[in-house]
Scaffold this motif. Structure first.
Motif, mmCIF file in Angstrom:
data_model
loop_
_atom_site.group_PDB
_atom_site.id
_atom_site.type_symbol
_atom_site.label_atom_id
_atom_site.label_comp_id
_atom_site.label_asym_id
_atom_site.label_seq_id
_atom_site.Cartn_x
_atom_site.Cartn_y
_atom_site.Cartn_z
ATOM 1 N N ARG A 60 -9.593 60.410 2.879
ATOM 2 C CA ARG A 60 -9.338 59.464 1.989
ATOM 3 C C ARG A 60 -11.219 58.763 1.555
ATOM 4 O O ARG A 60 -12.053 59.329 2.083
ATOM 5 C CB ARG A 60 -8.558 57.947 2.714
ATOM 6 N N TYR A 65 1.469 61.402 2.168
ATOM 7 C CA TYR A 65 1.244 61.946 0.989
ATOM 8 C C TYR A 65 2.102 63.431 1.145
ATOM 9 O O TYR A 65 1.233 64.694 1.328
ATOM 10 C CB TYR A 65 -0.288 62.636 1.455
ATOM 11 N N TYR A 121 -0.417 56.534 5.480
ATOM 12 C CA TYR A 121 0.473 57.091 4.156
ATOM 13 C C TYR A 121 0.784 58.204 4.298
ATOM 14 O O TYR A 121 0.104 58.780 4.630
ATOM 15 C CB TYR A 121 -0.318 56.259 3.069
ATOM 16 N N PRO A 178 -3.427 53.785 -1.352
ATOM 17 C CA PRO A 178 -2.649 53.842 -0.576
ATOM 18 C C PRO A 178 -2.092 52.712 0.174
ATOM 19 O O PRO A 178 -3.727 52.499 1.155
ATOM 20 C CB PRO A 178 -2.773 55.253 -0.343
ATOM 21 N N ASP A 218 -2.289 53.111 3.668
ATOM 22 C CA ASP A 218 -3.239 54.148 4.658
ATOM 23 C C ASP A 218 -3.752 53.832 5.542
ATOM 24 O O ASP A 218 -5.047 53.370 5.792
ATOM 25 C CB ASP A 218 -3.512 55.057 3.634
ATOM 26 N N PHE A 230 1.075 65.223 -6.777
ATOM 27 C CA PHE A 230 1.923 65.052 -6.456
ATOM 28 C C PHE A 230 2.860 63.875 -6.182
ATOM 29 O O PHE A 230 3.201 63.939 -8.169
ATOM 30 C CB PHE A 230 0.433 63.947 -6.247
#
Length: 162
Positions: A83, A30, A28, A20, A22, A112
């Motif tokens: 992460r 989620y 990012y 991602p 991020d 997800f």
């Protein structure tokens, strides 16, 4: 507290280090489908969690990435997301990579939703790809330096409960 991992896999072609996009400047979001573990009510819409945001937990000194009050049973629940260092790489091509660690209190993470930008790099080049879209389960672009198509196919996501 229950620990989950968001896992991802796909088959890479002339592409490496897919993850991602991020960071603090461009976090990012989620997106998950969640369920309350107390009353088993599935939340009526997807929720978005940003790992750089912190929210206070009622009646506690703690903070979490996400705080949720179930509309059905009125219980408050929370989750902290971290992460991991794992990415989808040429070395683990087609194998699961643990992308995100989730510490949840009162929430089951059911699914997800892969909206948002991902990034990666050319396998033999330093070409950066930062507009990777995995919503359709595959993505392709052309690596000018390698003079080859770069892409990822058969993308899958899973939430593993530990």
């Amino acid at each position: 507290m229950v620990k989950f991992y968001l896992k991802a896999k796909g088959y890479l072609e002339h592409l490496n280090n897919v993850q991602p996009l991020d960071n603090a400047e461009s976090p990012y979001e989620y997106i998950f489908i969640i369920e309350c573990t107390k009353c088993r009510e599935e939340h009526n819409k997807p929720v978005s969690i940003n790992r750089f945001e912190q929210h206070e937990i009622s009646g506690s000194r703690g903070e979490a990435s996400f705080v949720f009050r179930c509309k059905a049973c009125k219980s408050e629940h929370s989750a902290l997301i971290l992460r991991t260092a794992e990415k989808i790489t040429a070395d683990n091509n087609g194998e699961w990579a643990r992308i995100l660690e989730i510490d949840a209190r009162g929430i089951d993470f059911k699914r997800f939703v892969p909206e948002g930008r991902w990034e990666g790099s050319g396998l033999e080049t330093d070409t950066k790809f930062d507009e990777i879209d995995l919503e359709e389960g595959e993505w392709f672009d052309y690596d000018e330096k390698a003079k080859e198509m770069a892409g990822i196919t058969e993308v899958e996501f899973d939430i593993a409960r530990l």
